[in-house]
Design an enzyme around this catalytic site. Sequence first.
Site, mmCIF file in Angstrom:
data_model
loop_
_atom_site.group_PDB
_atom_site.id
_atom_site.type_symbol
_atom_site.label_atom_id
_atom_site.label_comp_id
_atom_site.label_asym_id
_atom_site.label_seq_id
_atom_site.Cartn_x
_atom_site.Cartn_y
_atom_site.Cartn_z
ATOM 1 N N ARG A 1 -27.430 -48.671 -32.571
ATOM 2 C CA ARG A 1 -26.471 -49.643 -32.038
ATOM 3 C C ARG A 1 -27.186 -50.705 -31.206
ATOM 4 N NH1 ARG A 1 -21.123 -48.375 -28.315
ATOM 5 N NH2 ARG A 1 -20.543 -50.534 -27.902
ATOM 6 N N ASN B 1 -16.726 -46.591 -37.067
ATOM 7 C CA ASN B 1 -16.829 -48.039 -37.272
ATOM 8 C C ASN B 1 -17.916 -48.408 -38.267
ATOM 9 O OD1 ASN B 1 -14.881 -49.451 -35.738
ATOM 10 N ND2 ASN B 1 -15.903 -48.768 -33.857
ATOM 11 N N CYS C 1 -7.932 -47.349 -35.308
ATOM 12 C CA CYS C 1 -8.585 -48.059 -34.204
ATOM 13 C C CYS C 1 -7.682 -47.975 -32.995
ATOM 14 C CB CYS C 1 -8.798 -49.512 -34.599
ATOM 15 S SG CYS C 1 -9.464 -50.519 -33.261
ATOM 16 N N HIS D 1 -10.123 -55.007 -35.983
ATOM 17 C CA HIS D 1 -10.804 -55.916 -35.047
ATOM 18 C C HIS D 1 -10.551 -57.382 -35.396
ATOM 19 C CE1 HIS D 1 -13.715 -52.596 -33.403
ATOM 20 N NE2 HIS D 1 -12.440 -52.244 -33.391
ATOM 21 N N TYR E 1 -11.304 -58.862 -29.990
ATOM 22 C CA TYR E 1 -12.429 -59.261 -30.849
ATOM 23 C C TYR E 1 -12.317 -60.709 -31.328
ATOM 24 C CZ TYR E 1 -14.052 -54.485 -30.686
ATOM 25 O OH TYR E 1 -14.526 -53.280 -30.241
#
Length: 433
Positions: free
Chosen positions: A93, A147, A169, A199, A253
């Site tokens: 990440r 994700n 989500c 998102h 987002y």
Amino acid sequence: QLKIATIGGGSSYTPELVEGLIKHYDEFPVTELWLVDIKAGEDKLNIVGALAMRMIKKAGLPIDVHLTLNREAALKNADFVTTQFRVGLLEARGKDERIPLTYDVIGQETNGAGGLFKGLRTIPVILDICRDIERLCPNAWLINFTNPAGMVTEAVLRYSNIKKVVGLCNVPIGIEMGVAKLLDVDHSRIRIDFAGLNHMVYGLDVFLDGVSVKDEVVDKLTDPEQTSFVKNIEGIGYDPAFIRALGVLTCPYHNYYYKHRDMLEKQHKEAKEQGTRAEVVLKLESELFELYQDENLAIKPPQLEERGGAYYSEAAVRLITSIYNDTCDIQPVNTRNNGAIKSLPDESAVEISSVITKDGPKPIAIGDLPVATRGLVQQIKSFERLSAEAAVTGNYDLAVTALAINPLTPSDTIARAIVDEMMEAHKQYLPQF
Ligand code: NAD
Ligand code: G6P
Ligand code: MN
Ligand code: MN
């Protein structure tokens, strides 16, 4: 017998899920919870698993918890499979967030380059899980939290034989909770009609006791303090003329798109001062696991709410409970479009308010998205489709194209340069290339 298997069971979010299962035990009397992880997650699995057992014991419920590294044993005859894994862990990440920034491009784990590479790492694994499900628990529902949840759901719908899949989500429920707080009312009185993508979801209308309060709520999107909604994104605050004319509730987002320049500057600054989100989360996580090891702890510690996935369990367990009981209530989920949003393919995954039945979510048709939002949503869906296809085929040119058409990418050559560097950085998790 009612069995849940949770893949990525060592996640710090597991106590959330367990709390939800305890709270809703009357409606969903689970008998077995199997937490499964990989070797690298074994220590976390043991710590969080022991906490799960203490929580269940304290609640006095007959739920049998199993901890295992054997995915087949966990999946065998499961009724529900939930997935919450991170291929490459937080280290990967961190790369998704930092590498794009060196090209002056947003570094975020579910959007743009980071989203592409998290997808390229994750999709082969989820498709492998789907094959196991076919063999070991063909009637199970797959509830995917991993994700990029929209892209992952798209890949399962297009490239696996699993039909009983729902992507989940916490952003929609986070918005519901946030709006309730803004209006200082209980969240049960709020209903939001959601439609869009994961998102990239919009609230087309917002109701308080059945009366639209959309305009009042949209107006508040000018104030980032009030409308960040999730812990991992602090928004900037929209221009009032813009947001009123857009006329719908955005999700956090959207800041990366409608506030692109400001968010990029903010990311550069944060990366320098406190590290990227992965680095912040690494710290939060070690604090959480420190707490989880306390043998007197038998509840979900409130510190977990500092993670972006707050209310995840509420979302997951209310979904599972409604499928199990054929409740037919309305919840926002990622599911097959089936014509609910006209300008998106029938077979694509969309995030939309749906009636939750024993046969899964039935998306509520909206006609189409407002014209001002439609193009961006289509573009992101194209990005997700190309990314998923690249993940499945290992086609490099397709990966470059996916990134090049993403609205957060400035040019085709920058797309290629980022793809090259990220392919190298993540190569251990990208066997298909
Ligand atoms: P994490 O880094 O703690 O990973 C969870 C577990 O997955 C770890 O214990 C790890 O060992 C395990 N894992 C890694 N590779 C695996 C594999 N191939 N098979 C099985 N397990 C594997 O991650 P986290 O912060 O708990 O988040 C988990 C996932 O949930 C991530 O993909 C994250 O993006 C996602 N998430 C989704 C939402 C949402 O709204 N859908 C919200 C928060 C987090
Ligand atoms: C939520 C999102 C998740 C995301 C998470 C990040 O906003 O819905 O999809 O992955 O937060 O939280 P974290 O605490 O890991 O940064
Ligand atoms: Mn048992
Ligand atoms: Mn999410």
